[in-house]
Design an enzyme around this catalytic site. Structure first.
Site, PDB file in Angstrom:
ATOM      1  N   ARG A  99       2.181  13.436   3.180  1.00  0.00           N
ATOM      2  CA  ARG A  99       1.725  14.713   3.600  1.00  0.00           C
ATOM      3  C   ARG A  99       1.506  15.722   2.914  1.00  0.00           C
ATOM      4  O   ARG A  99       2.273  15.794   1.847  1.00  0.00           O
ATOM      5  CB  ARG A  99       2.892  15.119   4.580  1.00  0.00           C
ATOM      6  CG  ARG A  99       2.628  16.520   5.546  1.00  0.00           C
ATOM      7  CD  ARG A  99       1.300  16.337   6.514  1.00  0.00           C
ATOM      8  NE  ARG A  99       1.360  17.157   7.658  1.00  0.00           N
ATOM      9  CZ  ARG A  99       0.242  17.425   8.232  1.00  0.00           C
ATOM     10  NH1 ARG A  99      -1.073  16.551   8.220  1.00  0.00           N
ATOM     11  NH2 ARG A  99       0.232  18.400   9.404  1.00  0.00           N
ATOM     12  N   THR A 374      -9.993  13.404  10.966  1.00  0.00           N
ATOM     13  CA  THR A 374      -8.792  12.621  10.584  1.00  0.00           C
ATOM     14  C   THR A 374      -9.376  11.222  10.838  1.00  0.00           C
ATOM     15  O   THR A 374     -10.442  11.001  11.673  1.00  0.00           O
ATOM     16  CB  THR A 374      -7.641  12.837  11.362  1.00  0.00           C
ATOM     17  OG1 THR A 374      -7.172  14.194  11.246  1.00  0.00           O
ATOM     18  CG2 THR A 374      -6.637  11.914  11.287  1.00  0.00           C
ATOM     19  N   ASN A 394      -7.521  17.522   7.971  1.00  0.00           N
ATOM     20  CA  ASN A 394      -7.356  18.424   9.124  1.00  0.00           C
ATOM     21  C   ASN A 394      -8.604  18.489   9.607  1.00  0.00           C
ATOM     22  O   ASN A 394      -9.382  17.401  10.253  1.00  0.00           O
ATOM     23  CB  ASN A 394      -6.436  19.642   8.769  1.00  0.00           C
ATOM     24  CG  ASN A 394      -6.261  20.443  10.073  1.00  0.00           C
ATOM     25  OD1 ASN A 394      -5.760  19.462  11.111  1.00  0.00           O
ATOM     26  ND2 ASN A 394      -5.744  21.480   9.973  1.00  0.00           N
ATOM     27  N   SER A 445       3.190  17.505  11.554  1.00  0.00           N
ATOM     28  CA  SER A 445       1.868  16.761  12.051  1.00  0.00           C
ATOM     29  C   SER A 445       2.194  16.175  13.326  1.00  0.00           C
ATOM     30  O   SER A 445       3.300  15.855  13.945  1.00  0.00           O
ATOM     31  CB  SER A 445       1.704  15.657  10.799  1.00  0.00           C
ATOM     32  OG  SER A 445       0.608  14.733  11.390  1.00  0.00           O
ATOM     33  N   GLY A 465      -7.188  12.986  16.418  1.00  0.00           N
ATOM     34  CA  GLY A 465      -7.137  13.779  17.843  1.00  0.00           C
ATOM     35  C   GLY A 465      -6.186  15.114  17.697  1.00  0.00           C
ATOM     36  O   GLY A 465      -6.104  15.478  18.653  1.00  0.00           O
TER      37      GLY A 465
HETATM   38  O1  DON Z   1      -1.476  16.480  11.112  1.00  0.00           O
HETATM   39  C1  DON Z   1      -2.236  16.815  12.121  1.00  0.00           C
HETATM   40  O2  DON Z   1      -1.527  16.668  13.051  1.00  0.00           O
HETATM   41  C2  DON Z   1      -3.633  17.057  11.960  1.00  0.00           C
HETATM   42  N1  DON Z   1      -3.778  17.876  10.941  1.00  0.00           N
HETATM   43  C3  DON Z   1      -4.537  15.806  12.356  1.00  0.00           C
HETATM   44  C4  DON Z   1      -5.692  16.219  12.418  1.00  0.00           C
HETATM   45  C5  DON Z   1      -6.764  15.571  13.271  1.00  0.00           C
HETATM   46  O3  DON Z   1      -6.396  14.672  13.745  1.00  0.00           O
HETATM   47  C6  DON Z   1      -8.125  15.938  13.550  1.00  0.00           C
HETATM   48  N2  DON Z   1      -8.860  15.034  14.175  1.00  0.00           N
HETATM   49  N3  DON Z   1      -9.438  15.170  15.050  1.00  0.00           N
END
Ligand code: DON
Length: 565
Positions: A99, A374, A394, A445, A465
């Site tokens: 991360r 993502t 992100n 996250s 998502g």
């Molecule tokens: O780490 C996370 O929870 C978010 N940054 C993930 C971003 C994400 O899944 C975007 N997709 N649609």
């Protein structure tokens, strides 16, 4: 049919035996493994590594790098990841935490003005929104510890895709259209991702020359060449010239952390999912523990959905008030995994009424109040090693900032912190002290690469998502328990509740008309999403029928992340 040969085909899945659909390993001469990703080029690169004798870690390294090049809107070397691993030799489950981390000069109020109001776009656009990337480090880490081929071999497909270019797909174009204004904000970014300042036409070849040079450097000198020396200096200079606060120390000290995944069980299945700083394992397990107190199939479909919503409400509530980087927390959250805590949470669930969020604090005596994009992919190899990875920058095209001459599109994951207590981030999530910005801290996250196991077999699954990732995994797990297969799990219409905002977001087909009426009369606020959400990828092993099944989310077909987020 070998689907991975076809660009833009929706089913980017493959079997190494040049066979697509279902594999019956006993009937086949030699099972070499299987790959599932959201992109045909990445799938093909991964399967080639397996076919050449590489293991799942090798293939996953290639795929991660390849996705970083061919889906630059979704993830990249400027972003972070969680890897979930089952290592067949040691029979161990591992979570790799790659991360992003907050720079050392960051602080709690860095996105607020003097009146403590949030400054618009500061945590989402430009270098100040970027955490220190983890993907270059995790590629090396995996290669050193688990790999069987040279890193330079594994990164070659990504290098070639960057230098020779590839035709951009529909998702790229939709994303670029959606983010055009932001892409034009920085000259470097505009020059790479737009065609003379405009959103390119379908089939336009995206070449990333600087990124290719950066990959070449990593191939030659390893990830250290990214985090130290002249390359790091180049990144820092550009970041700092554009208002960023990264330092040499930030880059030098970045480390991949190997952590124990969260393990829990629900009605005969084991769940293995990442622990903090991903909230995925805890929220998923807590929600399933709450549901374990009911015989769901004894209830009407509406009541089943009501109970799922109420379980999610409570588990996401714990996320909001308690969760953050475990290395910055005094309190262990193990209690969230206990059946006794779930039983206490169940006490407040009324079978016929939606719970008022204001009443939730019962479960939380120590609460202090203020206290696309993502991608997911998975690989299994002939040795039985399993790798599931969710990686991200992100939002669409991350921070939209590329440090000059590097080709690295930086993430905007700083927005996943709670930048002001109790206020919404880009996914509508709220948080408090546990997830406040602190130097060197990793932002909470929702990314949840997951293994489900039972005497039926096992499933490797995950999806993008944002905040909805965890509820998507939960619905897919329940579908599996109900006898569903990989295809039905990825296609299932979805609904979601995350405690705050207090409404149920649902896809068109998730509820029948009578269910909508009934849920509303129970006090739920329902909001139909005008977009579908998720892009789930699944590899499933079915013990009984001795077959492997693979499925990619139909929502991934020709849809922008904006539409499927
Ligand atoms: O780490 C996370 O929870 C978010 N940054 C993930 C971003 C994400 O899944 C975007 N997709 N649609």
């Amino acid at each position: 049919m070998k689907t991975s040969k076809i660009f833009d085909h929706w089913l980017y899945v493959s079997f190494i035996l040049f066979y697509s659909g279902t594999i019956f390993p006993n009937e086949l001469f030699q099972f070499k493994g299987a790959v599932v990703t959201s992109n045909a080029l990445a799938t093909e690169a991964g399967e080639k590594i397996l076919a050449e004798g590489g293991n799942a870690y090798d293939a996953a390294t290639t795929i991660s790098a390849m996705l970083s090049v061919v889906e630059p809107f979704a993830s990249g070397l400027g972003g972070g990841a969680f890897w979930l691993i089952y290592d067949a030799k040691s029979k161990e489950y591992k979570m790799l935490d790659a991360r992003e981390t907050a720079p050392l000069q960051s602080h709690k109020n860095m996105y607020l003005d003097e009146n403590e109001n949030i400054i618009k776009n500061l945590s989402t656009l430009g270098p100040l929104s970027a955490g220190i990337p983890g993907i270059p480090a995790v590629l090396s880490y995996v290669n050193d510890k688990y790999g069987s081929k040279k890193l330079s071999t594994l990164l070659t497909p990504a290098y070639k895709a960057a230098i020779n270019g590839f035709p951009v797909n529909e998702r790229y174009l939709k994303g670029a259209n959606y983010k055009k204004k932001w892409l034009k904000k920085y000259k470097e970014t505009e020059a790479i991702f737009l065609d003379k300042g405009e959103v390119p036409k379908k089939g336009w070849i995206l070449k990333q020359t600087d990124l290719a040079k950066t990959i070449k450097k990593i191939m030659k000198d390893g990830h250290k060449s990214f985090y130290t020396g002249s390359f790091a200096k180049k990144m820092l200079e550009s970041v700092r010239n554009n208002g960023g606060i990264w330092s040499e120390e930030d880059l030098n000290r970045y480390k991949v952390l190997e952590r124990e995944p969260v393990r829990s069980s629900y009605k005969g299945i084991s769940i293995i999912a990442p622990g903090l700083p991903s909230s995925g394992g805890l929220v998923l397990s807590n929600a399933l523990n709450i549901l374990a107190g009911y015989e769901l199939d004894k209830f009407s479909p509406t009541t089943q959905k009501h109970l799922i919503i109420e379980a999610l409400r409570r588990a996401y509530y714990q996320r909001a008030i308690k969760m953050g980087d475990p290395d910055f927390m005094d309190e262990s959250l193990e209690f969230l995994l206990t059946p006794s805590f779930a039983a206490k949470q169940r006490e407040s669930i009324n079978i016929t009424y939606a719970t008022d969020n204001q009443t939730l604090e019962f479960a939380n005596p120590t609460y202090q109040g203020q206290g696309n994009d993502t991608t997911h992919f998975a690989v299994i190899d002939k040795f039985g090693n399993r790798v599931a990875v969710t990686q991200s920058i992100n939002f669409w095209f991350g921070s939209a900032f590329v440090p000059k001459g590097t080709g690295i599109l930086l993430n905007n994951e700083m927005d996943d912190f709670s930048i002001k207590p109790g206020t919404e981030n880009g996914y509508g999530l709220i948080g408090y002290n546990a997830n406040a910005v602190e130097p060197g801290k990793r932002m909470l996250s929702s990314m949840t690469p997951t293994f489900l196991e039972s005497n039926k077999g096992f499933v490797i699954l995950g999806t993008p998502g944002g905040s909805r990732i965890i509820s998507m995994i939960l619905l897919a797990a329940l579908e599996w328990i109900d006898g569903g297969n990989a295809k039905s799990m990825v296609s299932l219409p979805r609904f979601h509740h995350q405690y705050h905002p207090d409404y149920v977001l649902y896809e068109e087909e998730a509820f029948m008309p009578n269910e909508i009426n009934e849920l509303e009369s129970m006090g739920h606020i329902l909001k139909k999403s005008n977009r579908q959400f998720g892009n789930m990828q699944i590899i499933m092993w079915d013990h009984k029928n001795n077959k492997i099944e693979i499925a990619s989310d139909p929502r991934g077909k020709e849809k922008s992340r904006e539409e499927i987020y």
